[in-house]
Design an enzyme around this catalytic site. Structure first.
Site, PDB file in Angstrom:
ATOM      1  CB  CYS A  23      -0.921  -0.072   1.130  1.00 28.66           C
ATOM      2  SG  CYS A  23      -0.154  -0.041   2.831  1.00 28.66           S
ATOM      3  NE  ARG A  29      -4.575   1.377   2.039  1.00 26.78           N
ATOM      4  CZ  ARG A  29      -4.254   2.063   0.733  1.00 26.78           C
ATOM      5  NH1 ARG A  29      -5.276   2.143  -0.480  1.00 26.78           N
ATOM      6  NH2 ARG A  29      -3.204   3.080   0.718  1.00 26.78           N
ATOM      7  CG  ASP A 141      -5.167   5.789   2.379  1.00 29.76           C
ATOM      8  OD1 ASP A 141      -5.255   5.481   3.766  1.00 29.76           O
ATOM      9  OD2 ASP A 141      -4.494   6.821   2.070  1.00 29.76           O
TER      10      ASP A 141
HETATM   11  P1  4NP Z   1      -1.787   2.825   4.112  1.00 28.31           P
HETATM   12  O1  4NP Z   1      -2.344   4.293   4.927  1.00 28.31           O
HETATM   13  O2  4NP Z   1      -1.271   3.100   2.777  1.00 28.31           O
HETATM   14  O3  4NP Z   1      -2.985   2.091   3.924  1.00 28.31           O
HETATM   15  O4  4NP Z   1      -0.744   2.629   5.192  1.00 28.31           O
HETATM   16  C1  4NP Z   1      -1.581   5.240   4.790  1.00 28.31           C
HETATM   17  C2  4NP Z   1      -0.702   5.496   5.760  1.00 28.31           C
HETATM   18  C3  4NP Z   1       0.018   6.814   5.927  1.00 28.31           C
HETATM   19  C4  4NP Z   1      -0.222   7.990   5.217  1.00 28.31           C
HETATM   20  C5  4NP Z   1      -1.123   7.617   4.031  1.00 28.31           C
HETATM   21  C6  4NP Z   1      -1.779   6.449   3.839  1.00 28.31           C
HETATM   22  N1  4NP Z   1       0.252   9.172   5.106  1.00 28.31           N
HETATM   23  O5  4NP Z   1       0.183   9.911   4.363  1.00 28.31           O
HETATM   24  O6  4NP Z   1       1.238   8.944   6.061  1.00 28.31           O
END
Ligand code: 4NP
Length: 175
Positions: A23, A29, A141
């Site tokens: 991800c 995720r 997300d």
């Molecule tokens: P992930 O979610 O891609 O599912 O781990 C996110 C975690 C952090 C960020 C964005 C999405 N961020 O912008 O820090």
């Protein structure tokens, strides 16, 4: 559920299959997908046949445990998420048989970084493993969402990980 029409050219039959979930941040995720897939495989007494990891296309959170909200929601389902966040690296494309992105941005980032067209064929969408009646076609997300966003991710992953297990085991059985 076995999904018959997926192209999975690199699934081995003679050694453990290696799967990398990807991800953006590798704190919500994909570590949840990793934890849920490990649990699914364990429940089917197949841990010796699967190698499962996760990574992010960005490195903002490298070295961190998964997001505390995701850990809390996962724990309610009996999943302990203890992955340490890391970024996708070039050698992942050689090492893993399947590289599974959670949304279209993850897929295009993974495709852009693929070292060769052949290795690009290892990249698939998590939504390819959703049951056909799913109302989603990506794993959204949850980072800026509330509790329901995290629950939705876990519901989608529960469906996809089971179908991924059934489908890969069916492909391996045929080889
Ligand atoms: P992930 O979610 O891609 O599912 O781990 C996110 C975690 C952090 C960020 C964005 C999405 N961020 O912008 O820090």
């Amino acid at each position: 559920m076995i999904l018959e029409n997926l192209k999975l050219p690199y699934i081995p039959s003679e050694r453990p299959v290696k799967v990398l979930f990807v991800c953006l941040g590798n704190i919500c995720r994909s570590p949840a997908a990793e934890g849920m897939m490990k649990e699914t495989v364990k429940e089917h007494h197949a841990s010796h046949d699967w190698e499962i990891d996760s990574a992010g296309t960005a490195s903002y959170h490298a070295g961190d445990l998964p997001d505390s909200r995701m850990r809390t929601h996962a724990l309610r389902r009996g999943l302990v998420l203890d992955h340490i966040c890391r970024k996708v690296k070039p050698s992942d494309y050689e090492k893993f048989d399947l590289i599974i992105g959670m949304d279209d941005a993850n897929i295009s980032d993974l495709v852009d970084r693929a070292p060769s067209p052949d290795l690009e064929k290892k990249i698939v969408r998590m939504a390819d493993f959703f049951s056909p009646n799913s109302s989603y076609d990506y794993v959204p997300d949850p980072y800026y969402e509330g509790a329901e966003g995290f629950e939705l991710v876990l519901d989608l992953l529960a469906d996809a990980t089971l179908n991924l297990f059934d489908t890969v085991e069916a492909v391996r059985g045929k080889k």
